[in-house]
Enzyme design. Sequence first.
Site, mmCIF file in Angstrom:
data_model
loop_
_atom_site.group_PDB
_atom_site.id
_atom_site.type_symbol
_atom_site.label_atom_id
_atom_site.label_comp_id
_atom_site.label_asym_id
_atom_site.label_seq_id
_atom_site.Cartn_x
_atom_site.Cartn_y
_atom_site.Cartn_z
ATOM 1 N N ASN A 85 0.804 -1.216 0.000
ATOM 2 C CA ASN A 85 0.000 0.000 0.000
ATOM 3 C C ASN A 85 0.844 1.277 0.000
ATOM 4 O O ASN A 85 0.383 2.327 -0.444
ATOM 5 C CB ASN A 85 -0.921 -0.005 1.227
ATOM 6 C CG ASN A 85 -1.568 1.335 1.472
ATOM 7 O OD1 ASN A 85 -2.465 1.761 0.736
ATOM 8 N ND2 ASN A 85 -1.106 2.035 2.519
ATOM 9 N N SER A 146 -4.241 2.225 -8.827
ATOM 10 C CA SER A 146 -5.061 3.436 -8.911
ATOM 11 C C SER A 146 -5.726 3.471 -10.273
ATOM 12 O O SER A 146 -5.187 2.941 -11.257
ATOM 13 C CB SER A 146 -4.192 4.689 -8.728
ATOM 14 O OG SER A 146 -4.916 5.855 -9.064
ATOM 15 N N TYR A 158 3.095 9.336 -11.459
ATOM 16 C CA TYR A 158 2.160 8.522 -10.681
ATOM 17 C C TYR A 158 1.432 7.526 -11.580
ATOM 18 O O TYR A 158 1.305 6.341 -11.245
ATOM 19 C CB TYR A 158 1.168 9.432 -9.962
ATOM 20 C CG TYR A 158 0.241 8.719 -9.014
ATOM 21 C CD1 TYR A 158 0.718 8.180 -7.825
ATOM 22 C CD2 TYR A 158 -1.126 8.604 -9.295
ATOM 23 C CE1 TYR A 158 -0.130 7.529 -6.947
ATOM 24 C CE2 TYR A 158 -1.976 7.966 -8.416
ATOM 25 C CZ TYR A 158 -1.478 7.435 -7.242
ATOM 26 O OH TYR A 158 -2.330 6.785 -6.367
ATOM 27 N N ALA A 160 2.415 6.349 -14.488
ATOM 28 C CA ALA A 160 3.369 5.346 -14.970
ATOM 29 C C ALA A 160 3.656 4.305 -13.901
ATOM 30 O O ALA A 160 3.737 3.097 -14.182
ATOM 31 C CB ALA A 160 4.662 6.032 -15.409
ATOM 32 N N LYS A 162 1.715 3.378 -11.373
ATOM 33 C CA LYS A 162 0.562 2.515 -11.129
ATOM 34 C C LYS A 162 0.295 1.580 -12.311
ATOM 35 O O LYS A 162 -0.168 0.450 -12.123
ATOM 36 C CB LYS A 162 -0.664 3.367 -10.815
ATOM 37 C CG LYS A 162 -0.553 4.120 -9.494
ATOM 38 C CD LYS A 162 -0.261 3.187 -8.316
ATOM 39 C CE LYS A 162 -0.257 3.920 -6.993
ATOM 40 N NZ LYS A 162 0.004 3.021 -5.841
#
Length: 249
Positions: A85, A146, A158, A160, A162
């Site tokens: 996480n 996400s 971000y 890329a 995820k």
Amino acid sequence: MELRNKKVIVTGGVSGLGRSMVELFLSKGAAVTVFDLNAQGLDQLAQTHPTVVGFQCDLSDYDQVAATTARFHERFGAADVLVNNAGIIYSAPLVCLSPAGIVRHDVAMWRKVLDADLSSVFYTTLCVIEKMIATRTRGVVVNISSVSAAGNVGQSAYSAAKAGVNALTATWAKELGMMGIRVAAVAPGYSETGSTKSALSEPVLKEIVKRVPLRRLGKPEEIAQAVVAVVENDFFTGKVFEVDGGLVV
């Protein structure tokens, strides 16, 4: 998987979505360990939930992850569940027009986001899975992705990272399924967390809510419920479970 007495590792479990996951796993009778960089947050978590074990660790640093995982294994043996996480949200366009001219995306931040959101998932899974395999533990890995993995304006790094998480999820599910280890992902939409509100302005969030069919942000406990559902369903693997209020349809 029946979660009672199962050993669960949640990275980034001190606050936000991770904290809700920790609390839901505890309610299911699991033994929860948190890997997190926030030492003060770990202390506060232990005060609220004395049964939770905390290890301070920079998940973007492979050597720290390897050492922390070794300490966990020495104390508890193989984990049954790993939830990847930990991560950060960062928003910036590829280039930005300013009075001074064109401003490029910060390369240092590109590296930081990829390390925090993608490399950390690789490092932690690598170290945790090895013990699962050695002890023939039929475990589960849940990666927090996400909806931005599909590509989101202003979030090159971000998105890329995820997208990479989704690719790793599918790859590992194929590699590890024959060993009885399931790997899946949960992709939240926009949620009511401090990180979301610090990354996006109030006007932007209001515009996002207008595009969500349910006309609201997700609640952390709703994302946690999806994570637990993935763990408990023994036939779910290799897929990304989107929990976004219908934003991506």
